[in-house]
Enzyme design. Structure first.
Site, mmCIF file in Angstrom:
data_model
loop_
_atom_site.group_PDB
_atom_site.id
_atom_site.type_symbol
_atom_site.label_atom_id
_atom_site.label_comp_id
_atom_site.label_asym_id
_atom_site.label_seq_id
_atom_site.Cartn_x
_atom_site.Cartn_y
_atom_site.Cartn_z
ATOM 1 N N GLU A 186 0.618 -1.354 0.203
ATOM 2 C CA GLU A 186 -0.135 0.034 -0.042
ATOM 3 C C GLU A 186 0.649 1.501 -0.025
ATOM 4 O O GLU A 186 1.477 1.514 1.039
ATOM 5 C CB GLU A 186 -0.883 0.072 1.089
ATOM 6 N N GLU A 281 -12.230 2.040 3.858
ATOM 7 C CA GLU A 281 -11.141 2.174 4.952
ATOM 8 C C GLU A 281 -11.130 3.822 4.996
ATOM 9 O O GLU A 281 -10.392 4.786 4.527
ATOM 10 C CB GLU A 281 -9.857 1.882 4.374
#
Length: 306
Positions: A186, A281
């Site tokens: 990420e 998220e």
């Protein structure tokens, strides 16, 4: 194994039944209700997102998510849960036919043990997390684990740091690949000290690692902040993208609260054939039950791209 076959098997295994545990919350005694209409994409809420509407128990929240039409979850904190709780979550997801999205690899890379430094003790911590991820996956059914390589090691050249990260990730992939687990890298925007920043940088690393167990987590919120041109950059790096996360910008709240055209982005993902969890998220812009209900309505709004 081809990437498409590997990811398909991983997605099918996500949420698989884990034996040896019984549910103890209210969710354990509920039958599967006639739920709301499902979404066009598999959006995955997280623990606490519906605590006002469903209560503090995560199992009850998962049942509530199902009843609202969601068919996936993600849980960054799964590694910190007890094995018994991990099993309960996995069992409930299997019962409901829901997919488990990402969980964060335990100490998968941070400022304290950055993989860019090439230090053995840092790599050992990372590899220990990979071994732990295998056991966590067996209990909760999750096949995707988030890895952040950590901060820059500014005493080294960028090329040397990149080589160190690739070497470490290859070792991690050797542990995860036999179990069908994918570590998703990420790139983040939280601080300029972070080594991994853009999708093309992450693409380069994944190509060099050359494993179906090392792919990109494309977090749309972070990538809007770091590089923009979202759909074009996803298209350029699509062969290495295995997981998507959302969050509007500015504010990192639900879609419709910021500048990102999520209806167009979700239409793009749908047309690309993306079947994985779209991890939610982000925070909730409103407060209490009304804020959580508005979050659901926001996803209904941007999911109406057909």
């Amino acid at each position: 194994m081809k990437r498409s076959e590997f990811l398909q098997k991983g997605l099918m295994a996500t949420g698989a039944l884990v034996a040896g545990s019984s549910l103890t919350s209210n969710a354990s005694t509920q039958t599967v209700n006639k739920a709301a209409k499902t979404f066009n994409l598999n959006y995955g809420p997280h623990d606490g997102m519906f605590k006002n509407l469903a209560g503090n128990n995560f199992l009850d929240q998962i049942q509530f998510m199902y009843d609202q039409g969601f068919r996936g979850i993600e849980d960054n904190g799964m590694s910190g849960r007890s094995p018994q709780e991990q099993e309960k979550i996995g069992n409930l997801l299997a019962k409901l036919g829901m997919a488990m999205g990402v969980f964060v690899l335990n100490k998968g890379g941070n400022g304290a043990n950055t993989l860019a430094a090439g230090k053995k003790d840092h790599i050992d911590i990372f590899l220990k997390g990979c071994h732990e991820a295998v056991e966590i996956s067996k209990r909760c059914g999750g096949k995707f684990t988030t890895v952040v390589p950590g901060d820059f090691a500014r005493n080294l050249s960028l090329d040397m740091q990149t080589a160190h990260v690739i070497d470490a990730l290859r070792k991690g992939a050797e542990i995860l690949e036999p179990h069908g687990i994918v570590m998703v890298l990420e790139p983040l925007s939280d601080t300029p000290d972070l080594f991994l920043r853009t999708s093309n940088q992450t693409y380069l690393i994944c190509r060099a690692v050359n494993s179906p167990s090392c792919k990109i987590l494309y977090d749309i919120y972070h990538m809007q902040r770091n590089e923009g041109d979202l759909i074009a950059n996803m298209e350029r790096t699509w062969s290495e993208i295995a997981y998507i996360q959302t969050g509007d910008n500015p504010g990192r709240k639900e879609p419709t609260t910021g500048e990102i055209n999520y209806k167009n982005i979700f239409k793009y993902l749908y047309e690309k054939g993306y079947k994985g969890v779209v991890g939610m998220e982000h925070g909730v812009s409103g407060s209490g039950k009304d804020g959580e209900q508005r979050l659901i309505e926001a996803y209904r709004e941007v999911d109406a791209f057909m």
